[in-house]
Design a protein around this motif. Structure first.
Motif, PDB file in Angstrom:
ATOM      1  N   THR A  78       0.721  -1.048  -0.232  1.00 26.17           N
ATOM      2  CA  THR A  78       0.144  -0.314  -0.026  1.00 26.17           C
ATOM      3  C   THR A  78       1.127   0.794   0.055  1.00 26.17           C
ATOM      4  O   THR A  78       2.268   1.217   0.193  1.00 26.17           O
ATOM      5  CB  THR A  78      -1.148  -0.433   1.349  1.00 26.17           C
ATOM      6  OG1 THR A  78       0.132   0.417   2.340  1.00 26.17           O
ATOM      7  CG2 THR A  78      -1.761  -1.132   1.027  1.00 26.17           C
ATOM      8  N   ARG A  79       0.229   2.040  -0.227  1.00 25.94           N
ATOM      9  CA  ARG A  79       0.963   3.517   0.068  1.00 25.94           C
ATOM     10  C   ARG A  79       1.437   3.774   1.169  1.00 25.94           C
ATOM     11  O   ARG A  79       3.020   4.214   1.258  1.00 25.94           O
ATOM     12  CB  ARG A  79      -0.054   4.922  -0.864  1.00 25.94           C
ATOM     13  CG  ARG A  79       0.805   6.381  -0.846  1.00 25.94           C
ATOM     14  CD  ARG A  79      -0.385   7.296  -1.194  1.00 25.94           C
ATOM     15  NE  ARG A  79       0.537   8.640  -1.243  1.00 25.94           N
ATOM     16  CZ  ARG A  79       1.067   9.100  -1.711  1.00 25.94           C
ATOM     17  NH1 ARG A  79       1.556   8.415  -3.448  1.00 25.94           N
ATOM     18  NH2 ARG A  79       1.495  10.547  -1.760  1.00 25.94           N
ATOM     19  N   ASP A  80       0.937   3.332   1.770  1.00 30.29           N
ATOM     20  CA  ASP A  80       1.840   3.703   3.687  1.00 30.29           C
ATOM     21  C   ASP A  80       2.348   2.980   3.780  1.00 30.29           C
ATOM     22  O   ASP A  80       3.824   3.284   4.594  1.00 30.29           O
ATOM     23  CB  ASP A  80      -0.164   3.359   4.343  1.00 30.29           C
ATOM     24  CG  ASP A  80      -0.736   4.880   4.835  1.00 30.29           C
ATOM     25  OD1 ASP A  80      -0.168   6.316   4.008  1.00 30.29           O
ATOM     26  OD2 ASP A  80      -1.794   4.603   4.993  1.00 30.29           O
ATOM     27  N   ASN A  81       2.633   1.935   3.166  1.00 30.07           N
ATOM     28  CA  ASN A  81       4.037   0.519   3.435  1.00 30.07           C
ATOM     29  C   ASN A  81       5.114   1.152   2.553  1.00 30.07           C
ATOM     30  O   ASN A  81       6.070   0.997   3.046  1.00 30.07           O
ATOM     31  CB  ASN A  81       3.136  -0.570   2.840  1.00 30.07           C
ATOM     32  CG  ASN A  81       2.862  -1.442   4.446  1.00 30.07           C
ATOM     33  OD1 ASN A  81       2.606  -0.807   5.179  1.00 30.07           O
ATOM     34  ND2 ASN A  81       1.687  -2.210   3.469  1.00 30.07           N
ATOM     35  N   THR A  82       4.722   1.788   1.699  1.00 28.29           N
ATOM     36  CA  THR A  82       5.558   2.340   0.292  1.00 28.29           C
ATOM     37  C   THR A  82       6.563   3.219   1.373  1.00 28.29           C
ATOM     38  O   THR A  82       7.450   3.618   1.135  1.00 28.29           O
ATOM     39  CB  THR A  82       5.466   3.039  -0.378  1.00 28.29           C
ATOM     40  OG1 THR A  82       4.215   1.744  -1.552  1.00 28.29           O
ATOM     41  CG2 THR A  82       6.348   2.761  -1.328  1.00 28.29           C
ATOM     42  N   LEU A  83       5.256   4.546   1.661  1.00 32.92           N
ATOM     43  CA  LEU A  83       5.917   5.764   3.037  1.00 32.92           C
ATOM     44  C   LEU A  83       6.775   5.475   3.733  1.00 32.92           C
ATOM     45  O   LEU A  83       7.916   6.219   4.121  1.00 32.92           O
ATOM     46  CB  LEU A  83       4.672   7.362   2.143  1.00 32.92           C
ATOM     47  CG  LEU A  83       4.489   7.240   1.394  1.00 32.92           C
ATOM     48  CD1 LEU A  83       3.314   7.714   1.236  1.00 32.92           C
ATOM     49  CD2 LEU A  83       5.696   8.094   0.254  1.00 32.92           C
ATOM     50  N   MET A  84       6.282   5.036   4.494  1.00 32.97           N
ATOM     51  CA  MET A  84       6.864   4.373   6.234  1.00 32.97           C
ATOM     52  C   MET A  84       8.538   3.843   5.764  1.00 32.97           C
ATOM     53  O   MET A  84       8.844   4.956   6.809  1.00 32.97           O
ATOM     54  CB  MET A  84       6.040   3.224   6.486  1.00 32.97           C
ATOM     55  CG  MET A  84       6.777   3.349   7.862  1.00 32.97           C
ATOM     56  SD  MET A  84       6.651   4.950   9.137  1.00 32.97           S
ATOM     57  CE  MET A  84       4.891   5.201   8.924  1.00 32.97           C
ATOM     58  N   PRO A  85       8.997   2.557   4.908  1.00 31.13           N
ATOM     59  CA  PRO A  85      10.459   2.902   5.242  1.00 31.13           C
ATOM     60  C   PRO A  85      10.828   4.467   4.176  1.00 31.13           C
ATOM     61  O   PRO A  85      12.349   4.323   5.420  1.00 31.13           O
ATOM     62  CB  PRO A  85      10.767   2.160   4.128  1.00 31.13           C
ATOM     63  CG  PRO A  85       9.487   1.126   4.316  1.00 31.13           C
ATOM     64  CD  PRO A  85       8.027   2.386   4.321  1.00 31.13           C
ATOM     65  N   ILE A  86      10.275   5.327   3.907  1.00 32.38           N
ATOM     66  CA  ILE A  86      11.489   6.356   3.089  1.00 32.38           C
ATOM     67  C   ILE A  86      11.141   7.239   4.824  1.00 32.38           C
ATOM     68  O   ILE A  86      11.827   8.078   4.476  1.00 32.38           O
ATOM     69  CB  ILE A  86      10.690   6.447   2.019  1.00 32.38           C
ATOM     70  CG1 ILE A  86      10.804   5.935   0.996  1.00 32.38           C
ATOM     71  CG2 ILE A  86      10.634   9.240   1.876  1.00 32.38           C
ATOM     72  CD1 ILE A  86       9.825   6.542  -0.314  1.00 32.38           C
ATOM     73  N   PHE A  87      10.401   7.830   4.779  1.00 36.34           N
ATOM     74  CA  PHE A  87      10.062   8.653   6.491  1.00 36.34           C
ATOM     75  C   PHE A  87      10.926   7.513   7.245  1.00 36.34           C
ATOM     76  O   PHE A  87      12.056   8.434   8.369  1.00 36.34           O
ATOM     77  CB  PHE A  87       9.194   8.356   7.070  1.00 36.34           C
ATOM     78  CG  PHE A  87       7.818   9.455   6.546  1.00 36.34           C
ATOM     79  CD1 PHE A  87       8.481  10.167   5.083  1.00 36.34           C
ATOM     80  CD2 PHE A  87       6.416   8.956   6.269  1.00 36.34           C
ATOM     81  CE1 PHE A  87       7.450  11.261   3.935  1.00 36.34           C
ATOM     82  CE2 PHE A  87       5.528   9.402   5.160  1.00 36.34           C
ATOM     83  CZ  PHE A  87       6.105  10.755   4.358  1.00 36.34           C
ATOM     84  N   VAL A  88      11.074   6.769   7.569  1.00 37.51           N
ATOM     85  CA  VAL A  88      12.240   6.312   8.779  1.00 37.51           C
ATOM     86  C   VAL A  88      13.208   6.018   7.987  1.00 37.51           C
ATOM     87  O   VAL A  88      14.335   6.569   9.077  1.00 37.51           O
ATOM     88  CB  VAL A  88      11.428   4.830   8.644  1.00 37.51           C
ATOM     89  CG1 VAL A  88      12.937   3.976  10.163  1.00 37.51           C
ATOM     90  CG2 VAL A  88      10.260   4.192   9.235  1.00 37.51           C
ATOM     91  N   THR A  89      14.160   6.034   7.348  1.00 39.91           N
ATOM     92  CA  THR A  89      15.097   5.939   6.094  1.00 39.91           C
ATOM     93  C   THR A  89      15.805   7.753   6.052  1.00 39.91           C
ATOM     94  O   THR A  89      16.873   7.814   7.381  1.00 39.91           O
ATOM     95  CB  THR A  89      15.148   6.244   4.781  1.00 39.91           C
ATOM     96  OG1 THR A  89      14.958   4.022   4.862  1.00 39.91           O
ATOM     97  CG2 THR A  89      16.930   5.983   4.416  1.00 39.91           C
ATOM     98  N   ALA A  90      14.948   8.684   5.887  1.00 39.57           N
ATOM     99  CA  ALA A  90      15.100   9.994   6.585  1.00 39.57           C
ATOM    100  C   ALA A  90      15.255  10.772   8.229  1.00 39.57           C
ATOM    101  O   ALA A  90      16.150  11.165   7.795  1.00 39.57           O
ATOM    102  CB  ALA A  90      13.720  11.023   6.036  1.00 39.57           C
ATOM    103  N   PHE A  91      14.627  10.374   9.287  1.00 38.61           N
ATOM    104  CA  PHE A  91      14.852   9.588  10.093  1.00 38.61           C
ATOM    105  C   PHE A  91      16.081   9.428  10.303  1.00 38.61           C
ATOM    106  O   PHE A  91      16.935   9.762  11.325  1.00 38.61           O
ATOM    107  CB  PHE A  91      13.793   9.014  11.291  1.00 38.61           C
ATOM    108  CG  PHE A  91      13.333   8.876  12.000  1.00 38.61           C
ATOM    109  CD1 PHE A  91      14.007  10.114  13.247  1.00 38.61           C
ATOM    110  CD2 PHE A  91      14.840   7.868  13.685  1.00 38.61           C
ATOM    111  CE1 PHE A  91      13.721   9.828  14.407  1.00 38.61           C
ATOM    112  CE2 PHE A  91      14.589   7.672  14.276  1.00 38.61           C
ATOM    113  CZ  PHE A  91      14.557   8.525  15.217  1.00 38.61           C
ATOM    114  N   ALA A  92      16.643   7.945   9.863  1.00 35.99           N
ATOM    115  CA  ALA A  92      17.956   7.477  10.328  1.00 35.99           C
ATOM    116  C   ALA A  92      18.812   8.412   9.651  1.00 35.99           C
ATOM    117  O   ALA A  92      20.082   8.703  10.754  1.00 35.99           O
ATOM    118  CB  ALA A  92      18.152   5.553  10.005  1.00 35.99           C
TER     119      ALA A  92
END
Length: 296
Positions: free
Chosen positions: A2-16
């Motif tokens: 899903t779109r949410d599942n696609t975006l979450m790794p991006i947000f988490v990587t940006a956080f890292a």
């Protein structure tokens, strides 16, 4: 997905990336106060105290001899890579050091050819030349400044050495991630650093003050948080989607360098960074990967 599942790794990587960039700022403050060696050793001690219980809590067991050998080699390389990087940021602005380190993936392409037998594409060769040109722009801008001195030269030499070791670590990480999990890798990485740097501690240790200890604790927590965030994100998304976010570290380094140390961002650094990022895009734009690497 899903779109949410696609975006979450991006947000988490940006956080890292933001966590590790902020860690660099805290480490620069600590290294300026007590020296790069003491700061790097104490960070490793604290990080080991965080990572070891996590590994043992997940049923950690002593690795096989062949796996232990990989842990020791990669951890030794990472130890000197970090030490030279922390030394370099005591001599250079954060943004400049981060920008020069961006050429590590390009150097890793040639190491992969030598060590892993991978074929180097023409695009990668062109990209490496372009990335080298971007590095020369940054270094040339620094050399051309009126305040260029021996300390600056030492800082440039240290960040180049750190970048070479960083490139080598890419190859070792690939091998290491196939035989061990993130918490085991993090534990041995920090623990081996404690032992190696500890050899020089009796001669070069400087007792940190309260504020410096706060910086070191913050840097250790941010290191573990960033590593775990990367592990979570890379387990859920392809590397080709997440790797470009690494370059946001330049923006964070520029911001934290200005906030913490009032460092100015120079035009040659911006231009050189843009060239290096473009070269990495050229090198990887045709790469398509079906598997997701295990994050460190």
């Amino acid at each position: 997905m899903t779109r949410d599942n696609t975006l979450m790794p991006i947000f988490v990587t940006a956080f890292a990336v933001a966590c590790l960039s902020l860690m660099d700022a805290f480490m620069k403050s600590a290294a300026l106060a007590v020296g790069a060696l003491t700061a790097a050793w104490l960070r490793s001690v604290i990080a080991t105290g965080i990572a070891l219980p996590l590994w043992l809590g997940r049923g950690g067991r002593w690795p096989r001899p062949d796996v232990l050998k990989i842990h020791l080699l990669r951890s030794a390389v990472a130890t000197f890579m970090a030490l030279s990087f922390f030394y370099s940021i005591t001599k250079l602005p954060l943004a400049e050091a981060i920008a020069i380190s961006f050429i590590a993936p390009l150097i890793a392409l040639y190491l992969a050819r030598v060590m892993l037998g991978e074929t180097i594409r023409r695009e990668a060769i062109f990209a490496s030349i372009l990335g080298f040109a971007g590095t020369l722009v940054i270094i040339g801008g620094r050399v051309g400044q009126a305040d260029f001195d021996s300390d600056t030269a030492l800082g440039l030499a240290a960040i180049l050495a750190s970048t070479l070791l960083y490139a080598y670590s890419f190859i070792l990480i690939r091998r290491q991630s196939q035989v061990a999990g993130p918490t085991e890798i993090a534990t041995f990485h920090s623990g081996v650093s404690v032992l190696i740097l500890g050899l020089a501690i009796p001669f070069l240790f400087e007792m940190p003050g309260r504020e410096t200890m706060i910086d070191l604790v913050a840097s250790a927590v941010l290191t573990v948080a960033g590593a775990m965030a990367f592990a979570w994100a890379y387990a859920r998304a392809e590397a080709q989607m997440l790797v470009p976010l690494e370059y946001s570290g330049f923006l964070w380094a520029s911001l934290f360098g200005w906030l913490f140390f009032t460092e100015e961002l120079t035009l040659p650094t911006v231009i050189g960074t843009a060239i290096i990022i473009a070269s990495c895009w050229v090198a990887t734009r045709k790469t398509r990967t079906a598997t997701v690497p295990e994050a460190v």
